[in-house]
Scaffold this active site. Structure first.
Site, PDB file in Angstrom:
ATOM      1  N   LEU A   1       0.852  -1.181   0.000  1.00 45.86           N
ATOM      2  CA  LEU A   1       0.000   0.000   0.000  1.00 45.86           C
ATOM      3  C   LEU A   1       0.891   1.234   0.000  1.00 45.86           C
ATOM      4  O   LEU A   1       1.972   1.233   0.599  1.00 45.86           O
ATOM      5  CB  LEU A   1      -0.907   0.030   1.240  1.00 45.86           C
ATOM      6  CG  LEU A   1      -1.987  -1.044   1.348  1.00 45.86           C
ATOM      7  CD1 LEU A   1      -2.731  -0.915   2.680  1.00 45.86           C
ATOM      8  CD2 LEU A   1      -2.970  -0.969   0.189  1.00 45.86           C
ATOM      9  N   ASP A   2       0.441   2.301  -0.664  1.00 41.35           N
ATOM     10  CA  ASP A   2       1.186   3.554  -0.660  1.00 41.35           C
ATOM     11  C   ASP A   2       1.351   4.063   0.770  1.00 41.35           C
ATOM     12  O   ASP A   2       0.528   3.794   1.652  1.00 41.35           O
ATOM     13  CB  ASP A   2       0.446   4.616  -1.475  1.00 41.35           C
ATOM     14  CG  ASP A   2       0.409   4.303  -2.962  1.00 41.35           C
ATOM     15  OD1 ASP A   2       1.177   3.432  -3.412  1.00 41.35           O
ATOM     16  OD2 ASP A   2      -0.412   4.919  -3.665  1.00 41.35           O
ATOM     17  N   ARG A   3       2.387   4.828   0.979  1.00 41.17           N
ATOM     18  CA  ARG A   3       2.693   5.343   2.321  1.00 41.17           C
ATOM     19  C   ARG A   3       1.506   6.033   2.992  1.00 41.17           C
ATOM     20  O   ARG A   3       1.211   5.768   4.162  1.00 41.17           O
ATOM     21  CB  ARG A   3       3.886   6.298   2.238  1.00 41.17           C
ATOM     22  CG  ARG A   3       4.350   6.809   3.587  1.00 41.17           C
ATOM     23  CD  ARG A   3       5.626   7.625   3.450  1.00 41.17           C
ATOM     24  NE  ARG A   3       6.285   7.784   4.732  1.00 41.17           N
ATOM     25  CZ  ARG A   3       7.590   7.965   4.912  1.00 41.17           C
ATOM     26  NH1 ARG A   3       8.378   8.000   3.860  1.00 41.17           N
ATOM     27  NH2 ARG A   3       8.104   8.098   6.108  1.00 41.17           N
TER      28      ARG A   3
END
Length: 238
Positions: free
Chosen positions: A63-65
């Site tokens: 998942l993106d930050r």
């Protein structure tokens, strides 16, 4: 039964899988000197099972930050291969919830675009199908509710492109709250002193995979962070 361990919540664990609820503003993976969810999970396994040596941990997806929600790790190489294959073959079902600016004109539908990563930049742009490097991005959407000039929508990606959900929402005039990289002008979540600590209103709500050994279909749900509006957190739909 879920269990809170430090900065993350364990949703499910057995000998082969470890499913957690990732907090936003934390990288899924990073070099050893940078905090990451992978490092936290490895530390959790090492302490819980008193492993003196290194810990194996497969990371079949990320998942993106600035995004929160459900992530599935694997605890041995055979499980890792079998789960990774499911992501490659797109037999995994992923469900995201997003709070976006404005109200969508239609309640449900399919979004299809061609997307391309900007070289040396962590962003994507919309391109023509024939452009070199273009990749198709497809997702299903459904509006769950409207409130105060925003919409809570459910997103089910068919493809898994970089920043796909964030970009496809923005390209239709409905950027995800807090996502300044894709045009949002509204703040979201706790105040952040550093850009890396900002969060956006995108949450991996549900994940369905086949267990790598029993083959039973496994369904996991990650609760929304406390800083999401109460109306969203009280919604039990997946």
């Amino acid at each position: 039964m879920s269990e809170h361990i430090g900065d993350f919540e364990v949703i499910f664990e057995d000998h082969h899988l470890l499913v957690v609820n990732k907090p936003a503003a934390l990288l899924t993976q990073a070099p050893a000197h940078i905090p990451s969810l992978e490092a936290l999970v490895k530390s959790y396994i090492k302490q819980k099972y008193q492993k003196p040596a290194g810990v194996y941990l497969g990371v079949p997806h990320r998942l993106d930050r600035p995004v929160s929600g459900v992530i599935c790790f694997t605890k041995n190489s055979k499980a890792s291969r079998r789960v990774h294959e499911q992501f490659e073959k797109r037999t995994v079902k992923k469900v995201y919830w997003a709070l976006v600016e404005g109200e969508l004109s239609t309640q449900t539908g399919l979004w299809e675009d061609w997307i391309k990563k900007i070289p040396e930049n962590a962003r994507v742009v919309k391109v023509d199908e024939v452009e070199e490097g273009a990749k198709q991005a497809v997702l299903n959407f459904q509006v769950l509710n409207h409130e105060a000039g925003t919409s809570l929508i459910e997103l089910q990606p068919v493809t898994g492109r970089m920043h796909q959900l964030r970009a496809q929402c923005a390209w239709r005039g409905h950027p995800i709250l807090g996502d300044g990289d894709y045009g949002s002008v509204q703040q979201f979540g706790p105040p952040a002193q550093h850009e890396r600590d900002r969060v956006i209103a995108l949450h991996a709500r549900g994940l369905e995979i086949d267990h790598p050994f029993s083959q039973n279909r496994m369904r996991f749900r990650a609760e929304l962070p406390v800083y999401w509006p109460m109306s969203s957190r009280n919604d039990s739909r997946i």
